[in-house]
Scaffold this active site. Structure first.
Site, PDB file in Angstrom:
ATOM      1  N   HIS A 256       0.747  -1.182   0.228  1.00 48.76           N
ATOM      2  CA  HIS A 256       0.022   0.025  -0.091  1.00 48.76           C
ATOM      3  C   HIS A 256       0.968   1.185  -0.156  1.00 48.76           C
ATOM      4  CE1 HIS A 256      -3.144  -2.703   1.341  1.00 48.76           C
ATOM      5  NE2 HIS A 256      -3.964  -1.828   1.025  1.00 48.76           N
TER       6      HIS A 256
ATOM      7  N   LYS B 119      -0.586   4.671   4.421  1.00 43.94           N
ATOM      8  CA  LYS B 119      -1.526   4.049   5.332  1.00 43.94           C
ATOM      9  C   LYS B 119      -1.091   3.576   6.652  1.00 43.94           C
ATOM     10  CE  LYS B 119      -3.954  -0.447   4.652  1.00 43.94           C
ATOM     11  NZ  LYS B 119      -5.193  -0.001   5.227  1.00 43.94           N
TER      12      LYS B 119
END
Ligand SMILES: NC(=O)C1=CN([C@@H]2O[C@H](COP(=O)(O)OP(=O)(O)OC[C@H]3O[C@@H](n4cnc5c(N)ncnc54)[C@H](OP(=O)(O)O)[C@@H]3O)[C@@H](O)[C@H]2O)C=CC1
Ligand SMILES: O=C(O)C1=N[C@H](C(=O)O)C[C@H](O)C1
Length: 243
Positions: A131, A135
């Site tokens: 990600h 995040k």
């Protein structure tokens, strides 16, 4: 006379919340009554979508119970062990670590991959979670869901590790870099062959559309549900005759 629209509230106006608000604004059957981006006590709605943070989820559940609103929890990284007992049949709550239908399909396939790995101890199942650099939680909610599916299928794996995996551990690697919307791989690594299945989100639109699907599905329902149950209406027919 125009049809009654489903009233929607959105907790969180960050990357996901803003994408949901944009998609909802284009949906004629939905009316976004409010969006909030911090602690607040908004009025009841048919369904509120939680796209905020793990820390805010317990307060949003309290709010939903107090106002009788449905709640779709898209935020990840939270723990509420007594969630089912608290929800009972008072309101409808749907949890969704990932709003993509394709990821719901992937979770089913991960369970089958796990079953295949269970046939041969030399066949190592594993997970990758990549990600964007901002995040907050790791592993991702999706990675946790996929790990649970793999381990259900392969009972010798009972926990995940990011280090050297003992025979009972499932190797789960997390990468947080760049602008990646969310990429997950479930793999099997054996002495003579490998098998991998990767999902890569190309934009947050897929999550926003799935969030609205979940809201429509939850309206009028009570009890605790998962996005997998919502997705089952679409996915079940695909598993009919696989011979
Ligand atoms: N289920 C799915 O398919 C998906 C889930 N997610 C999950 O959604 C969550 C949000 O992700 P993302 O949008 O990228 O994160 P962001 O940080 O971009 O957005 C979160 C927003 O929530 C706000 N916020 C903080 N506290 C509250 C509160 N008490 N009430 C309402 N809003 C609040 C934050 O404000 P401030 O910055 O001022 O603190 C911020 O604007 C994460 O848990 C993520 O994992 C993300 C994508 C897809
Ligand atoms: O934070 C994100 O961006 C995402 N979070 C969800 C997760 O934790 O799995 C879903 C998606 O991967 C994007």
């Amino acid at each position: 006379m125009s049809a009654v629209r489903t009233t929607i509230g959105i907790f969180g106006q960050g990357r996901l919340g803003a994408a949901i608000a944009q998609a909802a604004a284009a949906a004629p059957d939905l009316e976004v009554v409010w969006t909030v981006d911090g602690p607040a006590d908004p009025p009841p709605v048919d369904v509120a979508l939680d796209a905020s943070t793990a820390a805010a989820v317990p307060a949003h559940l309290e709010w939903a119970l107090a106002t009788g609103s449905g709640l779709v929890i898209g935020a990840t990284g939270w723990e509420l062990p007594d969630l089912a007992a608290r929800v009972g049949d008072r309101i409808g709550v749907l949890t969704a670590p990932n709003f993509s239908l394709a990821v719901a399909l992937m979770a089913r396939l991960a369970k089958v991959l796990g079953r295949f790995a269970a046939l041969d101890p030399e066949l190592d199942p594993y997970l990758l979670d990549h990600h964007h650099r901002l995040k907050a939680d790791a592993p991702s909610g999706t990675a946790r869901r996929l790990a649970a599916a793999l381990m259900e299928g392969c009972p010798r794996k009972t926990e995940t590790t990011s280090g050297t995996a003992a025979p009972h551990q499932l190797s789960l690697a997390v990468l947080r870099a760049g602008a990646e919307f969310g990429t997950h791989t479930v793999g099997l690594d054996g002495p003579a062959e490998t098998l991998t299945l990767t999902h890569q989100a190309r934009s947050r639109l897929v999550f926003a559309q799935g969030a609205l699907r979940a809201a429509r599905w939850l309206k009028g329902r009570k009890g605790l549900h998962t996005f997998d149950a919502c997705a089952a209406e679409t996915l079940d027919p695909l598993f009919g005759d696989l011979s």
